[in-house]
Write a protein that holds these residues in place. Sequence first.
Motif, PDB file in Angstrom:
ATOM      1  N   PRO A 105       0.841  -1.199   0.000  1.00  0.00           N
ATOM      2  CA  PRO A 105       0.000   0.000   0.000  1.00  0.00           C
ATOM      3  C   PRO A 105       0.874   1.246   0.000  1.00  0.00           C
ATOM      4  O   PRO A 105       2.104   1.164   0.108  1.00  0.00           O
ATOM      5  N   ASN A 106       0.242   2.390  -0.106  1.00  0.00           N
ATOM      6  CA  ASN A 106       0.976   3.647  -0.034  1.00  0.00           C
ATOM      7  C   ASN A 106       1.674   3.776   1.312  1.00  0.00           C
ATOM      8  O   ASN A 106       1.111   3.461   2.356  1.00  0.00           O
ATOM      9  N   SER A 107       2.911   4.259   1.290  1.00  0.00           N
ATOM     10  CA  SER A 107       3.718   4.326   2.511  1.00  0.00           C
ATOM     11  C   SER A 107       3.129   5.269   3.555  1.00  0.00           C
ATOM     12  O   SER A 107       3.369   5.101   4.760  1.00  0.00           O
ATOM     13  N   LEU A 108       2.345   6.263   3.136  1.00  0.00           N
ATOM     14  CA  LEU A 108       1.707   7.154   4.110  1.00  0.00           C
ATOM     15  C   LEU A 108       0.739   6.388   5.001  1.00  0.00           C
ATOM     16  O   LEU A 108       0.660   6.625   6.213  1.00  0.00           O
ATOM     17  N   LEU A 109      -0.006   5.456   4.400  1.00  0.00           N
ATOM     18  CA  LEU A 109      -0.956   4.666   5.187  1.00  0.00           C
ATOM     19  C   LEU A 109      -0.235   3.700   6.110  1.00  0.00           C
ATOM     20  O   LEU A 109      -0.655   3.496   7.257  1.00  0.00           O
ATOM     21  N   VAL A 110       0.844   3.110   5.625  1.00  0.00           N
ATOM     22  CA  VAL A 110       1.625   2.212   6.473  1.00  0.00           C
ATOM     23  C   VAL A 110       2.149   2.979   7.686  1.00  0.00           C
ATOM     24  O   VAL A 110       2.083   2.507   8.826  1.00  0.00           O
ATOM     25  N   TRP A 111       2.661   4.171   7.462  1.00  0.00           N
ATOM     26  CA  TRP A 111       3.164   5.003   8.569  1.00  0.00           C
ATOM     27  C   TRP A 111       2.054   5.351   9.547  1.00  0.00           C
ATOM     28  O   TRP A 111       2.232   5.265  10.762  1.00  0.00           O
ATOM     29  N   GLY A 138      -6.577   0.288  -8.485  1.00  0.00           N
ATOM     30  CA  GLY A 138      -6.454  -1.163  -8.337  1.00  0.00           C
ATOM     31  C   GLY A 138      -6.770  -1.708  -6.967  1.00  0.00           C
ATOM     32  O   GLY A 138      -6.893  -2.923  -6.803  1.00  0.00           O
ATOM     33  N   GLY A 139      -6.882  -0.863  -5.956  1.00  0.00           N
ATOM     34  CA  GLY A 139      -7.402  -1.298  -4.659  1.00  0.00           C
ATOM     35  C   GLY A 139      -6.390  -1.678  -3.603  1.00  0.00           C
ATOM     36  O   GLY A 139      -6.772  -2.169  -2.539  1.00  0.00           O
ATOM     37  N   ARG A 140      -5.087  -1.434  -3.822  1.00  0.00           N
ATOM     38  CA  ARG A 140      -4.099  -1.835  -2.822  1.00  0.00           C
ATOM     39  C   ARG A 140      -4.366  -1.153  -1.468  1.00  0.00           C
ATOM     40  O   ARG A 140      -4.335  -1.804  -0.425  1.00  0.00           O
ATOM     41  N   ASP A 141      -4.602   0.156  -1.508  1.00  0.00           N
ATOM     42  CA  ASP A 141      -4.789   0.888  -0.257  1.00  0.00           C
ATOM     43  C   ASP A 141      -6.080   0.472   0.432  1.00  0.00           C
ATOM     44  O   ASP A 141      -6.121   0.317   1.660  1.00  0.00           O
ATOM     45  N   ALA A 142      -7.137   0.293  -0.343  1.00  0.00           N
ATOM     46  CA  ALA A 142      -8.414  -0.127   0.233  1.00  0.00           C
ATOM     47  C   ALA A 142      -8.292  -1.489   0.898  1.00  0.00           C
ATOM     48  O   ALA A 142      -8.782  -1.708   2.017  1.00  0.00           O
ATOM     49  N   VAL A 143      -7.638  -2.424   0.228  1.00  0.00           N
ATOM     50  CA  VAL A 143      -7.464  -3.768   0.783  1.00  0.00           C
ATOM     51  C   VAL A 143      -6.605  -3.717   2.039  1.00  0.00           C
ATOM     52  O   VAL A 143      -6.928  -4.354   3.055  1.00  0.00           O
ATOM     53  N   TYR A 144      -5.530  -2.958   2.001  1.00  0.00           N
ATOM     54  CA  TYR A 144      -4.652  -2.852   3.170  1.00  0.00           C
ATOM     55  C   TYR A 144      -5.414  -2.309   4.383  1.00  0.00           C
ATOM     56  O   TYR A 144      -5.299  -2.862   5.494  1.00  0.00           O
ATOM     57  N   MET A 145      -6.188  -1.260   4.189  1.00  0.00           N
ATOM     58  CA  MET A 145      -6.904  -0.677   5.325  1.00  0.00           C
ATOM     59  C   MET A 145      -8.036  -1.587   5.800  1.00  0.00           C
ATOM     60  O   MET A 145      -8.351  -1.622   6.990  1.00  0.00           O
ATOM     61  N   ALA A 146      -8.633  -2.359   4.894  1.00  0.00           N
ATOM     62  CA  ALA A 146      -9.610  -3.364   5.318  1.00  0.00           C
ATOM     63  C   ALA A 146      -8.940  -4.433   6.169  1.00  0.00           C
ATOM     64  O   ALA A 146      -9.507  -4.925   7.148  1.00  0.00           O
TER      65      ALA A 146
END
Length: 280
Positions: A105-111, A138-146
């Motif tokens: 996912p985007n590194s901002l969300l990981v942080w 493509g949904g990487r960030d959505a899936v990660y936060m789910a």
Amino acid sequence: MSASFDEAFPLVDLRPADSYASAHFRGATHLPWPDLKERLSELPPRPAELQLVGDVACLEEACAFLNEKGYRVVQAWDETDYLTELQKSPGLGVSGMGSKRLWQPNSLLVWLVESSGLLASTSHSTSTQRLWDIGCGGGRDAVYMAQQGFEVTAIDQQDAVLSRARRFSDRQGVSVHWKGCSVNEADCLPNETVEVVVMMRYLNRDLFPRLRQAIRPGGFVVMQTFIEGVEAFGSPKNPNFILKRGELAKTFSDFTIIVDKIDTLKDGRPVSSFIAQKKI
């Protein structure tokens, strides 16, 4: 075979499941061909250098496809040579369906999730935290936060993109509410308040008043999109999709600004990385 297996580059195994399960290098990723065409969300961000393994016919197609999509294939193994290389390095070979995850996912969300502890500081202790991912792609960030336990509504107006994203979330075993609509439609955004709003490589200034209203006290806006100077790279050029320097800090000046910096994508384009928290 002109080169040996190089652990520095991700290895994507295009073979059928039974061949992969029989023997593969430890750390390989199983993305069978032609399924890979619909599973680009499971690759690392472009541009990336990859190794491939498969039969000769699929290797030719896969190399052409990935090159067109912005990836670089540094090594293409036909199955015979691959199995020979495995025999030379028995300590690196394994069996079974274990497969390394390449997508991130985007590194901002990981942080925000892992490092800051800020999500715990919201003033609402509801059992479910809501998140909007606007222009989800493509949904990487959505899936990660789910995966982190958020109730995610992911919005994009491209049906084909959302179809792939749905299948991606199914493979990852999480539930996301995928919504196909234009944010210019009155009922596109849900009628609810949220803890987090995410906008990555997408910009619609007309949404800012609605987002400010929807974010709960203590909640966050997380954005990363193109900033002035990107025009020199050819895309985007439309000023409607390009931030001015300092624009987000001004727009959310009554929020607590946590991250406000300029980053550079791997292709050289500058982006504004921004996180702000609505004051309680």
